[in-house]
Design a protein around this motif. Structure first.
Motif, PDB file in Angstrom:
ATOM      1  N   ARG A  51       0.830  -1.199   0.000  1.00 18.09           N
ATOM      2  CA  ARG A  51       0.000   0.000   0.000  1.00 18.09           C
ATOM      3  C   ARG A  51       0.868   1.255   0.000  1.00 18.09           C
ATOM      4  NH1 ARG A  51      -3.769  -3.352   3.188  1.00 18.09           N
ATOM      5  NH2 ARG A  51      -2.723  -2.861   5.136  1.00 18.09           N
ATOM      6  N   VAL A  52       1.913   1.219   0.810  1.00 17.70           N
ATOM      7  CA  VAL A  52       2.800   2.383   0.886  1.00 17.70           C
ATOM      8  C   VAL A  52       3.484   2.616  -0.457  1.00 17.70           C
ATOM      9  CG1 VAL A  52       4.916   3.257   1.936  1.00 17.70           C
ATOM     10  CG2 VAL A  52       3.148   2.207   3.362  1.00 17.70           C
ATOM     11  N   ILE A  53       4.037   1.555  -1.015  1.00 22.55           N
ATOM     12  CA  ILE A  53       4.701   1.667  -2.304  1.00 22.55           C
ATOM     13  C   ILE A  53       3.732   2.189  -3.356  1.00 22.55           C
ATOM     14  CG2 ILE A  53       5.711   0.337  -4.212  1.00 22.55           C
ATOM     15  CD1 ILE A  53       6.874  -1.549  -2.023  1.00 22.55           C
ATOM     16  N   HIS A  54       2.540   1.634  -3.345  1.00 20.34           N
ATOM     17  CA  HIS A  54       1.554   2.055  -4.337  1.00 20.34           C
ATOM     18  C   HIS A  54       1.282   3.546  -4.264  1.00 20.34           C
ATOM     19  CE1 HIS A  54      -2.134   2.008  -6.791  1.00 20.34           C
ATOM     20  NE2 HIS A  54      -2.550   2.900  -5.911  1.00 20.34           N
ATOM     21  N   PHE A  55       0.974   4.033  -3.077  1.00 23.46           N
ATOM     22  CA  PHE A  55       0.539   5.431  -2.980  1.00 23.46           C
ATOM     23  C   PHE A  55       1.693   6.413  -3.151  1.00 23.46           C
ATOM     24  CE2 PHE A  55      -3.275   3.475  -1.150  1.00 23.46           C
ATOM     25  CZ  PHE A  55      -4.217   4.096  -1.963  1.00 23.46           C
ATOM     26  N   ILE A  56       2.871   6.043  -2.710  1.00 25.42           N
ATOM     27  CA  ILE A  56       4.005   6.921  -2.975  1.00 25.42           C
ATOM     28  C   ILE A  56       4.289   6.950  -4.483  1.00 25.42           C
ATOM     29  CG2 ILE A  56       6.464   7.351  -2.571  1.00 25.42           C
ATOM     30  CD1 ILE A  56       6.156   6.166   0.174  1.00 25.42           C
ATOM     31  N   GLY A  57       4.175   5.795  -5.094  1.00 21.85           N
ATOM     32  CA  GLY A  57       4.399   5.727  -6.540  1.00 21.85           C
ATOM     33  C   GLY A  57       3.422   6.596  -7.307  1.00 21.85           C
ATOM     34  N   ARG A  58       2.205   6.612  -6.834  1.00 17.22           N
ATOM     35  CA  ARG A  58       1.177   7.391  -7.495  1.00 17.22           C
ATOM     36  C   ARG A  58       1.323   8.867  -7.192  1.00 17.22           C
ATOM     37  NH1 ARG A  58      -2.349   6.741 -11.222  1.00 17.22           N
ATOM     38  NH2 ARG A  58      -4.266   7.125 -10.081  1.00 17.22           N
ATOM     39  N   ASN A  59       2.106   9.193  -6.193  1.00 19.27           N
ATOM     40  CA  ASN A  59       2.078  10.539  -5.648  1.00 19.27           C
ATOM     41  C   ASN A  59       3.453  10.941  -5.152  1.00 19.27           C
ATOM     42  OD1 ASN A  59       0.663  12.823  -4.928  1.00 19.27           O
ATOM     43  ND2 ASN A  59      -1.020  11.597  -4.092  1.00 19.27           N
ATOM     44  N   ARG A  88      15.640  -0.527   3.006  1.00 23.13           N
ATOM     45  CA  ARG A  88      15.857  -1.400   1.850  1.00 23.13           C
ATOM     46  C   ARG A  88      15.998  -0.607   0.555  1.00 23.13           C
ATOM     47  NH1 ARG A  88      13.466  -6.526   2.662  1.00 23.13           N
ATOM     48  NH2 ARG A  88      13.685  -6.871   0.433  1.00 23.13           N
ATOM     49  N   GLU A  89      16.039   0.716   0.713  1.00 21.09           N
ATOM     50  CA  GLU A  89      16.231   1.621  -0.431  1.00 21.09           C
ATOM     51  C   GLU A  89      15.171   1.458  -1.522  1.00 21.09           C
ATOM     52  OE1 GLU A  89      20.287   1.702  -1.758  1.00 21.09           O
ATOM     53  OE2 GLU A  89      21.032   2.250   0.235  1.00 21.09           O
ATOM     54  N   ILE A  90      13.941   1.314  -1.057  1.00 19.11           N
ATOM     55  CA  ILE A  90      12.788   1.293  -1.952  1.00 19.11           C
ATOM     56  C   ILE A  90      12.164   2.682  -1.961  1.00 19.11           C
ATOM     57  CG2 ILE A  90      10.488   0.319  -2.325  1.00 19.11           C
ATOM     58  CD1 ILE A  90      12.660  -1.722  -2.772  1.00 19.11           C
ATOM     59  N   VAL A  91      12.183   3.303  -0.794  1.00 12.63           N
ATOM     60  CA  VAL A  91      11.620   4.641  -0.625  1.00 12.63           C
ATOM     61  C   VAL A  91      12.721   5.572  -0.126  1.00 12.63           C
ATOM     62  CG1 VAL A  91      10.047   6.024   0.790  1.00 12.63           C
ATOM     63  CG2 VAL A  91       9.265   3.848  -0.181  1.00 12.63           C
ATOM     64  N   GLU A  92      12.608   6.824  -0.554  1.00  7.48           N
ATOM     65  CA  GLU A  92      13.587   7.827  -0.171  1.00  7.48           C
ATOM     66  C   GLU A  92      12.840   9.012   0.442  1.00  7.48           C
ATOM     67  OE1 GLU A  92      16.902  10.443  -2.631  1.00  7.48           O
ATOM     68  OE2 GLU A  92      15.649   8.956  -3.651  1.00  7.48           O
ATOM     69  N   GLN A  93      13.419   9.609   1.467  1.00  4.34           N
ATOM     70  CA  GLN A  93      12.789  10.771   2.083  1.00  4.34           C
ATOM     71  C   GLN A  93      13.661  11.996   1.865  1.00  4.34           C
ATOM     72  OE1 GLN A  93      12.405   8.864   6.090  1.00  4.34           O
ATOM     73  NE2 GLN A  93      10.268   9.498   5.866  1.00  4.34           N
ATOM     74  N   LEU A 104       9.410  14.605   2.436  1.00  2.00           N
ATOM     75  CA  LEU A 104       8.674  14.198   1.244  1.00  2.00           C
ATOM     76  C   LEU A 104       9.108  12.805   0.803  1.00  2.00           C
ATOM     77  CD1 LEU A 104       8.683  17.593  -0.658  1.00  2.00           C
ATOM     78  CD2 LEU A 104       7.191  16.756   1.167  1.00  2.00           C
ATOM     79  N   LEU A 105       8.137  12.047   0.331  1.00  2.00           N
ATOM     80  CA  LEU A 105       8.373  10.630   0.042  1.00  2.00           C
ATOM     81  C   LEU A 105       8.483  10.363  -1.456  1.00  2.00           C
ATOM     82  CD1 LEU A 105       5.708   9.373   2.592  1.00  2.00           C
ATOM     83  CD2 LEU A 105       8.193   9.391   2.902  1.00  2.00           C
ATOM     84  N   TYR A 106       9.530   9.633  -1.813  1.00  2.00           N
ATOM     85  CA  TYR A 106       9.761   9.277  -3.211  1.00  2.00           C
ATOM     86  C   TYR A 106      10.128   7.802  -3.310  1.00  2.00           C
ATOM     87  CZ  TYR A 106      10.169  14.326  -3.917  1.00  2.00           C
ATOM     88  OH  TYR A 106       9.908  15.673  -3.960  1.00  2.00           O
ATOM     89  N   LEU A 107       9.767   7.202  -4.434  1.00  2.00           N
ATOM     90  CA  LEU A 107      10.292   5.874  -4.730  1.00  2.00           C
ATOM     91  C   LEU A 107      11.681   6.037  -5.334  1.00  2.00           C
ATOM     92  CD1 LEU A 107       7.319   3.923  -6.396  1.00  2.00           C
ATOM     93  CD2 LEU A 107       8.037   3.938  -4.007  1.00  2.00           C
ATOM     94  N   THR A 108      12.603   5.192  -4.921  1.00  2.00           N
ATOM     95  CA  THR A 108      13.921   5.165  -5.565  1.00  2.00           C
ATOM     96  C   THR A 108      13.770   4.469  -6.910  1.00  2.00           C
ATOM     97  OG1 THR A 108      14.436   3.018  -4.651  1.00  2.00           O
ATOM     98  CG2 THR A 108      15.050   4.930  -3.320  1.00  2.00           C
ATOM     99  N   GLU A 109      14.849   4.410  -7.647  1.00  2.00           N
ATOM    100  CA  GLU A 109      14.788   3.691  -8.926  1.00  2.00           C
ATOM    101  C   GLU A 109      14.387   2.239  -8.696  1.00  2.00           C
ATOM    102  OE1 GLU A 109      14.780   4.781 -12.049  1.00  2.00           O
ATOM    103  OE2 GLU A 109      14.761   6.717 -11.012  1.00  2.00           O
ATOM    104  N   GLU A 110      14.982   1.654  -7.680  1.00  2.58           N
ATOM    105  CA  GLU A 110      14.628   0.270  -7.364  1.00  2.58           C
ATOM    106  C   GLU A 110      13.173   0.173  -6.943  1.00  2.58           C
ATOM    107  OE1 GLU A 110      17.095  -1.634  -4.325  1.00  2.58           O
ATOM    108  OE2 GLU A 110      15.783  -3.370  -4.628  1.00  2.58           O
ATOM    109  N   GLY A 111      12.728   1.164  -6.190  1.00  2.00           N
ATOM    110  CA  GLY A 111      11.334   1.192  -5.754  1.00  2.00           C
ATOM    111  C   GLY A 111      10.392   1.259  -6.934  1.00  2.00           C
ATOM    112  N   LYS A 112      10.763   2.069  -7.905  1.00  2.00           N
ATOM    113  CA  LYS A 112       9.923   2.188  -9.097  1.00  2.00           C
ATOM    114  C   LYS A 112       9.828   0.861  -9.828  1.00  2.00           C
ATOM    115  CE  LYS A 112      10.961   7.055  -9.919  1.00  2.00           C
ATOM    116  NZ  LYS A 112      11.885   7.927 -10.683  1.00  2.00           N
ATOM    117  N   LYS A 113      10.954   0.179  -9.865  1.00  2.00           N
ATOM    118  CA  LYS A 113      10.954  -1.126 -10.544  1.00  2.00           C
ATOM    119  C   LYS A 113      10.007  -2.091  -9.848  1.00  2.00           C
ATOM    120  CE  LYS A 113      15.667  -1.084 -12.286  1.00  2.00           C
ATOM    121  NZ  LYS A 113      17.022  -1.451 -11.814  1.00  2.00           N
ATOM    122  N   LEU A 114      10.114  -2.132  -8.528  1.00  2.00           N
ATOM    123  CA  LEU A 114       9.252  -3.034  -7.773  1.00  2.00           C
ATOM    124  C   LEU A 114       7.787  -2.649  -7.947  1.00  2.00           C
ATOM    125  CD1 LEU A 114       8.640  -5.275  -5.804  1.00  2.00           C
ATOM    126  CD2 LEU A 114       9.302  -3.783  -3.917  1.00  2.00           C
TER     127      LEU A 114
END
Lengths: 164, 164
Positions: A51-59, A88-93, A104-114
């Motif tokens: 859920r976290v990955i999804h919403f950060i990815g969307r936003n 785990r370097e999926i999300v970056e602040q 502010l919350l961002y997906l890392t490159e790896e996060g985007k891939k996942l």
DNA sequence: AATATAAGTCAACATGGCTGACATAAAAAC
DNA sequence: GTTTTTATGTCAGCCATGTTGACTTATATT
């Protein structure tokens, strides 16, 4: 079969129909989360991480408060999941520029891939259901589900979904 | 706004649309479970108890195996919840007549009352969404959600929902 | 008589919610 | 410029609900 009910007691049929639709939502949700769960398991993540990955990815760049408001969980609950994702370097602040209290919350490159990997599964699943059901059905799906969202924050939720 | 995307890259719009529909499901499910949760809390029950009450109510006399198959949880998980419900005299177990190994599950009178109380809330919520959305939308909702159910047991799930 | 099935139990563990109390830095209000 | 509010984080412990694994009992099936 339905005739009996319809003739004798239309309200019963209505109740029956409503119950069916409730169950439909249960089964659909159950099976809709099964795909992502498998992938997440490989990463030792759970549905909460998803859920976290999804919403950060969307936003990308959203604040922690915004995320909390969407998820409707406490910050302590979120923190556990969020910290794991940052570690785990999926999300970056990153600190906010206008308000430096914010992270502010961002997906890392790896996060985007996942995110991509997981959401592709779900998008394919939905796409398949849409093709089978047809365009009108999709419109109906959207209308009904929108109506199920709590009235007080329906606009907030919908604008978050649509204004992009 | 959408024009830009449509003209430039229809695939992006499609992906965007799919993502919106995924989120819609999340928000609808989130808010759809909120009502029952409140009532259940008064009884010191949770969502797991709700699911059990719901499916036994819909399927009086069902076996434990059937319930397990619907819920997709282990019997150990179910046992905790089921035992609590039996102890609180919400659910009753009777040995099967044709196969005495089975413990057929029934709601007690009190169980039926509770089920009624909870499901009324949800039915009203769905009914409201249906009225707002219209009959065609309801048909679409059903089609799409049916399509989201895992193909392998779609028929099983749907027949369980519909054959009543 | 041997085997399979329906159901239950005990024990230990993981995940993801929760509450309460407290800390820190930065913004906003006074 | 001091006070207050806000955004975020943290520690600690609890609860609900999922998991696995091992084992039991009664009954049905072979």
């Amino acid at each position: 079969m339905a005739d009996i009910k319809t003739g004798a007691n239309p309200l019963f049929l209505r109740e029956e129909e409503l119950r069916q639709c409730i169950e439909l939502l249960f089964f659909a949700y159950r099976d809709f989360t099964a795909g992502p769960d498998e992938i997440l398991k490989e990463y030792n993540f759970g549905r909460a991480h998803h859920r976290v990955i999804h919403f950060i990815g969307r936003n990308q760049g959203m604040t922690v408060s915004e995320l909390l408001d969407i998820l409707r969980i406490t910050k302590q609950s979120l923190s556990r999941v969020l910290n794991a994702l940052v570690e785990r370097e999926i999300v970056e602040q990153r600190p906010g520029v206008v308000d430096r209290r914010q992270r502010l919350l961002y997906l890392t490159e790896e996060g985007k891939k996942l995110e991509q990997k997981i959401s592709t599964i779900q998008r394919n699943q939905v796409a398949k259901a849409f093709v089978e059901a047809g365009g009108d059905a999709v419109a109906g799906y959207r209308k009904v589900l929108s109506g199920l969202i709590n009235e007080e924050d329906r606009e907030k939720a919908l604008s978050r979904i649509l204004e992009r």
